[in-house]
Design an enzyme around this catalytic site. Structure first.
Site, PDB file in Angstrom:
ATOM      1  N   GLY A 609       0.806  -1.205   0.000  1.00 41.27           N
ATOM      2  CA  GLY A 609       0.000   0.000   0.000  1.00 41.27           C
ATOM      3  C   GLY A 609       0.843   1.261   0.000  1.00 41.27           C
ATOM      4  CG  PHE A 610       4.989   3.291   1.776  1.00 41.28           C
ATOM      5  CD1 PHE A 610       6.025   3.469   0.888  1.00 41.28           C
ATOM      6  CD2 PHE A 610       4.825   4.207   2.792  1.00 41.28           C
ATOM      7  CE1 PHE A 610       6.901   4.540   1.019  1.00 41.28           C
ATOM      8  CE2 PHE A 610       5.685   5.289   2.937  1.00 41.28           C
ATOM      9  CZ  PHE A 610       6.729   5.446   2.034  1.00 41.28           C
ATOM     10  N   GLY A 611       3.824   1.628  -1.465  1.00 41.49           N
ATOM     11  CA  GLY A 611       4.468   1.817  -2.760  1.00 41.49           C
ATOM     12  C   GLY A 611       5.280   0.601  -3.135  1.00 41.49           C
ATOM     13  CB  VAL A 613       9.989  -2.742  -1.193  1.00 34.86           C
ATOM     14  CG1 VAL A 613      11.249  -2.858  -0.346  1.00 34.86           C
ATOM     15  CG2 VAL A 613       8.816  -2.310  -0.327  1.00 34.86           C
ATOM     16  CE  LYS A 627       7.654   1.262   3.843  1.00 38.89           C
ATOM     17  NZ  LYS A 627       6.861   0.665   4.933  1.00 38.89           N
ATOM     18  CG  ASP A 722      -0.916  -3.063   9.305  1.00 37.48           C
ATOM     19  OD1 ASP A 722      -1.833  -3.913   9.317  1.00 37.48           O
ATOM     20  OD2 ASP A 722      -0.392  -2.646   8.255  1.00 37.48           O
TER      21      ASP A 722
END
Length: 909
Positions: A609-611, A613, A627, A722
C-alpha cells in the site's frame, strides 16, 4: 548511542567509597608526556589550572572553549570521594545547541571523552523525579550519542567516548537540547592518537566507545594514564570475576609487539596479564550488552580481541571466536609472549546486545585465554562542515559586531536543522561543504562600520543589513557573487565605491540605500523606495517569462510522449528536495542517492500500500530495502511521518532498523536494513519445509519481544496497529523483525485509551477496537493472536475456499470436530512437540478473546512463549566437558553448577 557508566554504588561487597577510591587509581609512571592533551574542567569558577592529583594531567577552566552556559557545583553530599573534575559542571538552559570548541590538527585522530555527573546541582532532583531527562551530543556536525539520565542516581557519572578525525584545526562537541532536561557537562578531554591507530577510523567513519576491558588480575578498577599513554579507560574484569573457575595469569617477561600488530598500542602491562579457565571448562562468554537507560539499539559493532600466550607450559591452545552463531575467527592460537589483535577491518556487525564466545577448538589441550577486549559502534560522519572560508568570515562578523546570539553556536550551516539564525545556506551536490548564500541581519541592532568580511564572502548572493545603526562608508572591495545588497535605513555616508556602482549600473546588483545620509546628495533609484522600470525592462519582464513558460510546456509534452507507457522510468526528482528537514538524528538521503543505491530503481523486491520496495546497496556495501512512494509529498502521506518519527526513536533487536529517509516534494522513501529471507507470510507459504516448529516458535517470540518493547519500554507506549505476518521480516538466521510502522500511534500511559479511526488489515483487526474506536495495546495482542494461528496452521487470516471464513472460526471448527493436530500446518510433516503445540494454541486463543480485558499483555505472551520453546539453544549449543549448556536467550548467566560463565562488568551496559 552507547552509555558507559562509572558506578559509584553497587552491591554490599563493593561500597561506594571503595569504587571511588579505585576509580582513577593507578601506578605513577613519571616522565610520560601529555603533549597534545586538552583537559577541560567544565564550570570551574577558579580560572587557574591545576594538575590532577592521581594522573598529574593538567586541567584547565572551560573559559575560552565555550560561550554561554552557567557554572555550578554538585551538592556537598556528593562531593566526598568525587574526583576534582566531577565537582563542577556547566549547564546550558538557553538555546537548542551549545558547543565547546577544542584545538586540534586537521586530519589528526583523536579520542574525545565527555563526562557527566548531575550531583543534584540544581536541587531539583531531576534524575529521580520520574520525568525524562535526556539530551543529545554531536561530534562536530554529526550525531554522536544521547545522554540519558532518567531515573538515574545523581551520584553516578556517565562517560561518552568517540574516536574521530579532526575536520579542521578545531573540533567541536555540542550539547543538544531535546526539551527533556537542561543539558550540562562536567569534563571534556581530548587525547591525540597515532595516525596508524584504529585504521577503520577516517574522515567519514568515527566510532563510539562501547566497551574496553582488560583481563587478568588488576589492582585498579579503571586503568588509564599513565599506564596507557593515550589515556584510554580499561575496565578491570577481575573485579567482577576472580574466583573459580576463572584463572588469572601474569608474567614479568616482555611481550613482543610485531610491526603490523601495533594498530591499537595496547599497553605492555595489559598484555602481561590474562584470564583463562580451569581445564574442565571450554568456553568464555563476553557479554557486552547495554545497561540501564540504553535500549538494545540496532547499532553496528566492531569487536577487537587482544591476545598473548603467557602461560608457562607448552600445551597447545586453540579456540574459535563467535558473535552469536557467526564465526568471526576460527582456530586461533595465541603466540608465546607475542601480541596479536584480531578484528575484521571495516566489518561492523549488526548486534546491539553484543555476546562474544571464545570456544575451545577440537584437539586443543587448553581452554581459551584473553588479555584485553575492545568493541566500538559505528558513527557515520555524513554531514559536512560549512566551507572553512565562510566559517572564518562569519567568526569575524560575530567578533566585529560583538554578537551574543545564542543560536550562533557550532557550525553555521550543518546540520541543517541547526543553521544559524539569519543565514541561508546552499547545499550543492557539486560542493560537499555547504556555503552561505544569504545573510539577513535586518533590524538586529548592529552598530559601527560595515564589516568588510561580509562583502568578501565569495559565496554570498544576498546581504540584508537594513534597519540598523551602521555608520561610516561602504568598504571598497570587489564583491564576487553578491546580487542583492540592502543597506537601507542606516547612517552610511558616501561615496559609493566605484566597483559596486558599476555592478549596479550593469544590472548585476540590486542595491538599496534609501534612508541613509548618503542619499541626501544622490538621487538615483537605489536611494528611492520606488523602482523605476524603463520600457525595455518592462518588455523583457513580460516577454521572457512567456517564452520560458511556452518552452516548458513543449518540453513537458515531448517528455510525456517519449516516456508514455514506460512505468519504469521516473521523472528526475532531484530538484524537488524539501528544504525543511525532519528534526531527527538519522541519515537523510537525496533522491539522487536513492537512484544510485538502487541502480536506477531496477530490482523490485516487494509492493504494498505504501508503494514499491527496491533492493539497494549503500556506499559501504550494506544491503538495504528502499520503500518508495512516487508522486507524493509529506503533506499528502498519512503513513510516512509516523513511521519515520517512530523508528527514529525506537531501537530494539526485533524492530526493523531505519537507516534513513528521503524527503522529496514528489518522492518519499524509507531506507531499511535488508532482510534476506523476506517476510513470515512468504516463508509460511513455501513448500520446501523451510520453517520447522522450533523456528516458528522462535520467530513468534522475536515478534512478541518487539511488541513488548513498544508497549512497555517506550514512553509513551506505542501501538503498532498493523501486526501481521507480512510485517514480520526475517534475517538470515532467521530472526523475526517487526516492520511497517506507518499506522503506529503513541499514547500516554496515564490514559487507558485514545479515540481514533479504526485502522489495520482485514482479518487482523481487533473487533472491540473496530466497534468502539477505542485503541489500547490489546489491539496488537489480538493481531498477534492471529499471527500465532497462521504460524500454527499455515493458513491465511481469511480463507475463501470453499467459502469465506475467518481463521479463528476455521480453527475452532477443526478442533471441535477432530483434535488439535488437525489444525497443524501439513508442511511440518508431524514434526513438532505436542505439548508445545498445545501451549501455543492455548496462547493464541487467549490473545483473540473478544474482550480486550481478557487478553494477556505482551509481557505475559513473551513469558509463555519462552515456556513453549523446546529445550535446545536456538543458534548453536556449546558444551563444557560434555555437559550441554542451554541458553534460549543467547545470554549466559553465571551458574557454576551448569558450568556457564558470563562477563557482566560492574559498570553494566
Amino acid at each position: 548511542m552507547n552509555t558507559m557508566v562509572i558506578s559509584f554504588s553497587c552491591s554490599a561487597s563493593r561500597k561506594a567509597t571503595w569504587i571511588l577510591a579505585l576509580l582513577f587509581m593507578m601506578s605513577r609512571v613519571h616522565g610520560q608526556s601529555t603533549r597534545g592533551f586538552v583537559s577541560v574542567d567544565c564550570g570551574l569558577t577558579n580560572s587557574s589550572a591545576y594538575n590532577d592529583g592521581i594522573t598529574n594531567i593538567r586541567f584547565d577552566s572551560d573559559r575560552g572553549y565555550v560561550a554561554g552556559g552557567l557554572s555550578h557545583t554538585i551538592l556537598a553530599e556528593y562531593m566526598v570521594g568525587s574526583d576534582e573534575q566531577q565537582k563542577t559542571l556547566r549547564s546550558f538552559p538557553d538555546g537548542s545547541r551549545n558547543c565547546y570548541t577544542l584545538p586540534s590538527t586537521f586530519g589528526k585522530k583523536f579520542l574525545l571523552r565527555a563526562t557527566f555527573t548531575y550531583g543534584n546541582y540544581d536541587g531539583l532532583n531531576r534524575t529521580l523525579d520520574g520525568s525524562p531527562f535526556l539530551f543529545g551530543l554531536h561530534i562536530g556536525v554529526n550525531f554522536w550519542d544521547t545522554v540519558n539520565l532518567t531515573n538515574w542516581d545523581p551520584s553516578l557519572t556517565v562517560w561518552k567516548e568517540v574516536l574521530t578525525v579532526a575536520p579542521g584545526n578545531s573540533v567541536s562537541v555540542c550539547l543538544i537540547n531535546f526539551g527533556s532536561g537542561t543539558p550540562f557537562m562536567s569534563a571534556l578531554e581530548l587525547r591525540p592518537l597515532l595516525d596508524a591507530m584504529y585504521p577503520f577510523v577516517n574522515t567519514s567513519v568515527s566510532v563510539g566507545y562501547f566497551r574496553r576491558i582488560r583481563f587478568g588480575e588488576a589492582t585498579e578498577y579503571i586503568t588509564r594514564y599513565p599506564v596507557d599513554p593515550y589515556d584510554r579507560f580499561w575496565e578491570g574484569w577481575s573485579f567482577s570475576y576472580n574466583t573459580y573457575p576463572w584463572i588469572n595469569l601474569n608474567t614479568s617477561s616482555q611481550v613482543e609487539i610485531l610491526p603490523g600488530d601495533d594498530y591499537f598500542n595496547v599497553p605492555m602491562a595489559i598484555f602481561q596479564k590474562a584470564t583463562t579457565l580451569d581445564t574442565n571448562y571450554s568456553f568464555i562468554v563476553i557479554n557486552a550488552s547495554l545497561g540501564p537507560n540504553v535500549v538494545p539499539e540496532s547499532v553496528r559493532l566492531l569487536p577487537i580481541f587482544h591476545f598473548a600466550e603467557i602461560n608457562g607450559n607448552n600445551m597447545q591452545r586453540s579456540f574459535d571466536i563467535y558473535n552469536a552463531d557467526d564465526v568471526l575467527h576460527r582456530g586461533f592460537s595465541p603466540s608465546r609472549l607475542q601480541a596479536s589483535s584480531l578484528y575484521n577491518s571495516g566489518q561492523f556487525l549488526y548486534n546491539g546486545d553484543a555476546v562474544y564466545t571464545l570456544n575451545k577448538a577440537r584437539g586443543s589441550s587448553l581452554p581459551p585465554l584473553i588479555n584485553a577486549f575492545e568493541v566500538y559502534s559505528l558513527l557515520r560522519m555524513e554531514n559536512f562542515t560549512t566551507d572553512s572560508e565562510d566559517v572564518n568570515y562569519m567568526k569575524q562578523v560575530k567578533a566585529h559586531y560583538n554578537l551574543t546570539r545564542i543560536d550562533w553556536n557550532g557550525d553555521p550551516c550543518s546540520p541543517r536543522e541547526y543553521t544559524w539564525e539569519g543565514l541561508t545556506c546552499g547545499y550543492s551536490s557539486s560542493n560537499k561543504n555547504p556555503r552561505i548564500v544569504r545573510v539577513n541581519m535586518s533590524s538586529s541592532g548592529l552598530g559601527g562600520g560595515l564589516a568588510i568580511s561580509l562583502l568578501n564572502m565569495t559565496s554570498l548572493e544576498n546581504l540584508d543589513l537594513s534597519n540598523n545603526n551602521l555608520v561610516g562608508t561602504i568598504p571598497d572591495c570587489q564583491i564576487k557573487s553578491l546580487a542583492v545588497l540592502n543597506l537601507a535605513n542606516n547612517k552610511l555616508e558616501g561615496p559609493i565605491p566605484s566597483y559596486i556602482l558599476r555592478r549596479f549600473q550593469a544590472g548585476l546588483l540590486d542595491l538599496r540605500l534609501e534612508g541613509n545620509p548618503i542619499c541626501s546628495k544622490v538621487k538615483d533609484m537605489y536611494c528611492s523606495n520606488k523602482k523605476k522600470h524603463t520600457t525595455p525592462t518592462v518588455l523583457i519582464a513580460v516577454i521572457v517569462p512567456v517564452v520560458l513558460v511556452s518552452l516548458l510546456v513543449v518540453m513537458c509534452i515531448l517528455w510525456k510522449l517519449c516516456h508514455k507507457g514506460n512505468s519504469g522510468d521516473y521523472e528526475d526528482y532531484a530538484t524537488y528536495e524539501e528544504e525543511t528537514p525532519l528534526h531527527i538524528d538519522i541519515r537523510r538521503f537525496t533522491y539522487a542517492e536513492l537512484k544510485l543505491m538502487t541502480k536506477d530503481f531496477q530490482s523490485i523486491i516487494g509492493k504494498g500500500g505504501f508503494g514499491i520496495v527496491y533492493h539497494g546497496i549503500l556506499e559501504n556495501g550494506d544491503e538495504v530495502a528502499v520503500k518508495v512512494l512516487m508522486e507524493t509529498s509529506i503533506a499528502k502521506s498519512t503513513d510516512f511521518l509516523p513511521e519515520v518519527q517512530t523508528l527514529s526513536k525506537v531501537h530494539h533487536k526485533n524492530l526493523v532498523t531505519l537507516e534513513g529517509y528521503c524527503q522529496n516534494k514528489k518522492c518519499l522513501a524509507l531506507v531499511y536494513d535488508f532482510m534476506p529471507r523476506g517476510n513470515l507470510q512468504q516463508l509460511l507459504k513455501r513448500d520446501d519445509h523451510s520453517l520447522n516448529w522450533e523456528q516458528r516458535v522462535h520467530i513468534a517470540l522475536d515478534a512478541a519481544q518487539g511488541l513488548e518493547y513498544l508497549h512497555e519500554s517506550c514512553t509513551p507506549a506505542i501501538v503498532h496497529r498493523d501486526v501481521k505476518t507480512p510485517n514480520i521480516l526475517l534475517d538470515k538466521n532467521p530472526v523475526g523483525i517487526i516492520s511497517d510502522f506507518g499506522l503506529s500511534r503513541a499514547f500516554n500511559e496515564a490514559h487507558t485509551h485514545i479515540s481514533t479511526v479504526a485502522a489495520g488489515t482485514l482479518g487482523y483487526l481487533d473487533p472491540e477496537y473496530h466497534a468502539t474506536f477505542q485503541l489500547t495495546v490489546k489491539a496488537d495482542v489480538y493481531s498477534f493472536g492471529i499471527v500465532l494461528l497462521e504460524i500454527i496452521t499455515g493458513q491465511p487470516p481469511v480463507l475463501v475456499d470453499p467459502q469465506t471464513i475467518h481463521l479463528i472460526n476455521w480453527t475452532r471448527q477443526k478442533i471441535a470436530t477432530g483434535s488439535i493436530h488437525d489444525v497443524v500446518d501439513k508442511r511440518l510433516m508431524d514434526q513438532y512437540d505436542a505439548s508445545s503445540l498445545q501451549s501455543v494454541v492455548d496462547l493464541a486463543m487467549n490473545c483473540i478473546e473478544n474482550a480486550a480485558i481478557n487478553r494477556p499483555t505482551m509481557t505475559e505472551v513473551v513469558s509463555r512463549l519462552k515456556m513453549c520453546l523446546p529445550a535446545v539453544p536456538r543458534l548453536f549449543q556449546l558444551t563444557i566437558s560434555g555437559v550441554p549448556t542451554i541458553s534460549n536467550e543467547g545470554n549466559f548467566q553465571s551458574d557454576h553448577a551448569g558450568r556457564m560463565s558470563e562477563t557482566s562488568l560492574l559498570s553494566g551496559r
